[in-house]
Design an enzyme around this catalytic site. Structure first.
Site, PDB file in Angstrom:
ATOM      1  CB  SER A  24      -1.283   0.111   1.589  1.00 12.33           C
ATOM      2  OG  SER A  24      -1.736  -1.275   1.465  1.00 12.33           O
ATOM      3  CG  LEU A  25       5.178   1.896   0.331  1.00 14.94           C
ATOM      4  CD1 LEU A  25       6.756   1.378   0.439  1.00 14.94           C
ATOM      5  CD2 LEU A  25       4.844   2.569   1.766  1.00 14.94           C
ATOM      6  CE  LYS A 200      20.170   0.620  10.382  1.00 17.15           C
ATOM      7  NZ  LYS A 200      21.838   0.346  10.381  1.00 17.15           N
ATOM      8  CB  CYS A 392     -24.649  -1.977 -12.550  1.00 14.22           C
ATOM      9  SG  CYS A 392     -24.313  -3.433 -13.471  1.00 14.22           S
ATOM     10  CD  GLN A 396     -29.247  -5.521 -11.729  1.00 15.98           C
ATOM     11  OE1 GLN A 396     -29.336  -5.431 -10.880  1.00 15.98           O
ATOM     12  NE2 GLN A 396     -29.098  -5.692 -13.548  1.00 15.98           N
ATOM     13  NE  ARG A 473     -22.835 -14.177 -12.687  1.00 21.90           N
ATOM     14  CZ  ARG A 473     -22.007 -14.240 -13.638  1.00 21.90           C
ATOM     15  NH1 ARG A 473     -22.178 -14.954 -14.737  1.00 21.90           N
ATOM     16  NH2 ARG A 473     -20.868 -14.689 -13.267  1.00 21.90           N
ATOM     17  CG  HIS A 518     -20.185  -0.481 -14.440  1.00 23.01           C
ATOM     18  ND1 HIS A 518     -20.136  -1.093 -12.641  1.00 23.01           N
ATOM     19  CD2 HIS A 518     -20.698  -2.199 -14.404  1.00 23.01           C
ATOM     20  CE1 HIS A 518     -20.768  -1.503 -12.082  1.00 23.01           C
ATOM     21  NE2 HIS A 518     -20.986  -2.358 -13.352  1.00 23.01           N
ATOM     22  CD  GLU A 520     -18.842   2.874 -12.603  1.00 31.71           C
ATOM     23  OE1 GLU A 520     -19.237   2.868 -12.842  1.00 31.71           O
ATOM     24  OE2 GLU A 520     -18.515   1.590 -11.595  1.00 31.71           O
TER      25      GLU A 520
HETATM   26  N1  GLN Z   1     -25.901  -7.761  -9.940  1.00 36.42           N
HETATM   27  C1  GLN Z   1     -26.274  -7.687 -10.540  1.00 36.42           C
HETATM   28  C2  GLN Z   1     -26.345  -8.087 -11.704  1.00 36.42           C
HETATM   29  O1  GLN Z   1     -25.235  -9.641 -11.177  1.00 36.42           O
HETATM   30  C3  GLN Z   1     -25.733  -5.937 -10.708  1.00 36.42           C
HETATM   31  C4  GLN Z   1     -24.346  -5.994 -10.838  1.00 36.42           C
HETATM   32  C5  GLN Z   1     -23.343  -4.832 -11.180  1.00 36.42           C
HETATM   33  O2  GLN Z   1     -23.856  -3.578 -10.095  1.00 36.42           O
HETATM   34  N2  GLN Z   1     -21.870  -4.528 -11.348  1.00 36.42           N
HETATM   35  O3  GLN Z   1     -26.885  -7.898 -12.670  1.00 36.42           O
END
Ligand code: GLN
Length: 559
Positions: A24-25, A200, A392, A396, A473, A518, A520
């Site tokens: 963790s440096l 050291k 994600c 849902q 999924r 995603h 991000e």
């Molecule tokens: N568990 C959900 C899926 O598999 C959402 C996955 C997630 O948020 N990356 O669809």
């Protein structure tokens, strides 16, 4: 083969970054900062990470074990350091940029089963180390990059790191001297009682590395206090490097400051000298510095609630937190993120738990823990006009909330959490139904999405065709789409080939959007993710309206 960087021609050069003393440096940040400086000087640079664990990739690891799993365009589930590489360099990485012990052994064992070793005994040296070396040079051999930086996970002295260090030793010996640099990152602890920096542990760490046959060219020292010339001289003397090769890496207020600290310490120049590269540009870092300025001197503040369940470990939502930093700078506001554990949110306390927020982000995730709290939080944001952004699993949850509370489908759920629900508004994707193996089998990587015009999504992206990365999924169940759209929640983005719903939004809300992908994972310093930028802009507006309302109420009270 040779290629051009500026005026000169040379073979791909290799920089290896090892770590000593403790984990963790921030090896990933040092590697990314060095890469940034070399890129800013006109070189084509990429970074790769070699991890010494046996999992084939981190996709099956719990976020508590290893932080976030970063997904690349080509659908590789990788170490979160690849996220830093992409955010710093504004380039895509790929499966080839992250290799684990597990992947190396898998390849070697598959070859053995195929009889490719022709009756030989298969051993760590040379067969495992050969495979490591092959992979270390794989990206370099494409001739796309002038310099390939390889970060070795783990700490020198770990048993599992040995084959990787041995591979570096062999490459240092096989390749021309001027083609390889080894950077060793260590810690110089400051003993408060003695008011002294201690060298050291670094001496021991370099000794241990040297015993394996690898001698570092550069020693980067993480420190809380400035090293000063005497300490640098001491480290140089005892670790057998030039004094200019001892680089001070002071703790920084933000990781985005580190490239400038390394520039000041001339880490890039030392590496270029060792690589015998004599022609290069002055570093072009204008955009980077402009971003840093905005980051360090924000004009206002917004407070965002991050609803998730892996909140004890900041690394679990790394890319989301970094995206907030990029989007905050873009909006010239400081984004304060408040972690809110979904498990403890109930109908009775939701108002209190979400008090003072300017926006709500419901995070990605798996499994049923904390689900009901997420749904309660979404309902609150929807009803109160609080800016909402679901990613994600977060998207849902928004769908389930709308189904239950607006469409009146009382038991609506995702089949991930309730296999017997009579209203599976989120269910398993068709191609997922036959899958038995868990590793690398989700819907992964970049997929296209077509955006409907005149929607919030269209305003945000300002285009119709986009591509974003996935890791899930389950999906929106299109059997319910008509009912949702009639009730006011629209699908503003869909996969053009499969019609899978990618984006849902509420046109009658100031800012309510959920995405199955995603965003991000594609936010970088130079190109912040549009969804985050607009979400923060909406939070800023919400905050301003709220403040204006409060001051007018106060004013009225006075009168
Ligand atoms: N568990 C959900 C899926 O598999 C959402 C996955 C997630 O948020 N990356 O669809």
């Amino acid at each position: 083969m040779c290629k051009q960087a500026g005026q000169i021609f040379f073979m791909t050069k290799y920089i290896f970054v090892t770590g000593g003393v403790t984990s963790s440096l921030g090896k990933g940040i040092i590697a990314a900062s060095l890469a940034k400086l070399l890129q800013a000087r006109g070189f084509k640079v990429t970074i790769q990470k070699f991890d010494p664990y046996i999992n084939v990739d981190p996709g099956t690891l719990n976020p508590y074990e290893h932080g976030e799993c970063f997904v690349t365009e080509d659908g590789a589930e990788t170490d979160l350091d690849l996220g830093h590489y992409e955010r710093f360099l504004n380039i895509f990485t790929s499966q080839a940029n992250n290799v684990t012990t597990g992947r190396i052994y898998q390849t070697v064992i598959n070859k053995e089963r195929a009889g490719e070793f022709l009756g030989k005994t298969v051993q760590v040296v040379p067969h495992i180390t050969d495979e490591i070396k092959r992979r270390m040079q794989l990206i370099g051999k494409t001739n796309e990059y002038d310099i390939v930086i390889t970060e070795l996970g783990g700490t020198v002295g770990d048993i599992e790191s040995l084959p990787f260090i041995e591979a570096v030793r062999q490459l240092q010996w096989e390749l021309p001297d001027e083609d390889v640099v080894v950077v060793h990152l260590t810690l110089i602890p400051f003993l408060k009682a003695a008011k002294e920096l201690k060298t050291k542990p670094t001496q021991h760490s370099v000794k241990m590395l040297s015993e394996t046959g690898v001698h570092p060219d550069v020693i980067v020292c993480r420190t809380e206090e400035p090293l000063g010339n005497d300490i640098k001289k001491k480290i140089a003397l005892f670790c057998n490097v030039k004094q200019e090769a001892v680089i001070e890496a002071m703790d920084a207020s933000t990781i985005y400051e580190v490239p400038l600290l390394m520039l000041r310490e001339k880490l890039d120049l030392f590496c270029l000298k060792k690589l015998n590269i004599k022609e290069f540009n002055e570093p072009k870092l204008d955009k980077w510095k402009a971003f840093l300025d905005k980051l360090k001197y924000p004009k206002a503040k917004v407070t965002i609630g991050l609803i998730g369940k892996y909140l004890e470990l900041q690394d679990a939502y790394k890319s989301i937190l970094e995206s907030f930093i990029h989007a905050g700078a873009m909006n010239e506001v400081k984004v304060q993120v408040i972690n809110i554990h979904s498990e403890f949110i109930t109908d009775d306390n939701v108002g209190e738990k979400l008090e003072g927020l300017d926006g709500l982000l419901v995070a990605p995730g798996f499994g049923s823990r904390g689900i009901e709290g997420k749904i309660v939080a979404v309902k609150f944001a929807r009803e109160q006009g609080l800016p909402f952004f679901g990613i994600c699993l977060g998207m849902q949850m928004a769908v389930i909330e709308y189904a239950r509370n607006v469409l009146g489908l009382q038991n609506a759920h995702s089949t991930e959490m309730d296999t017997n629900t009579t209203n599976p508004v989120i269910n398993l994707m068709e191609e997922q139904k036959k899958i038995k193996m868990m590793g690398g089998t989700m819907r992964l990587g970049a997929y296209p999405c077509e955006i409907k015009e005149n929607t919030l999504a269209h305003k945000i992206y300002n285009k119709v065709q986009i591509s974003e990365r996935h890791r899930h999924r389950y999906e929106f169940n299109n059997d319910y789409l008509e009912a949702f759209e009639n009730a006011g929640m629209i699908a503003s983005g869909k996969n053009p080939e499969t019609s899978l719903v990618e984006i849902v939004e509420l046109p009658n809300h100031p800012f309510f959007i959920g995405v199955q992908y995603h965003p991000e994972l594609k936010s970088t310093v130079e190109e912040p993710a549009p969804l985050f930028v607009h979400f923060i802009a909406a939070a800023k507006k919400y905050n301003e309206t709220k403040s204006a309302l409060i001051s007018s109420l106060l004013q009225r009270e006075k009168e």
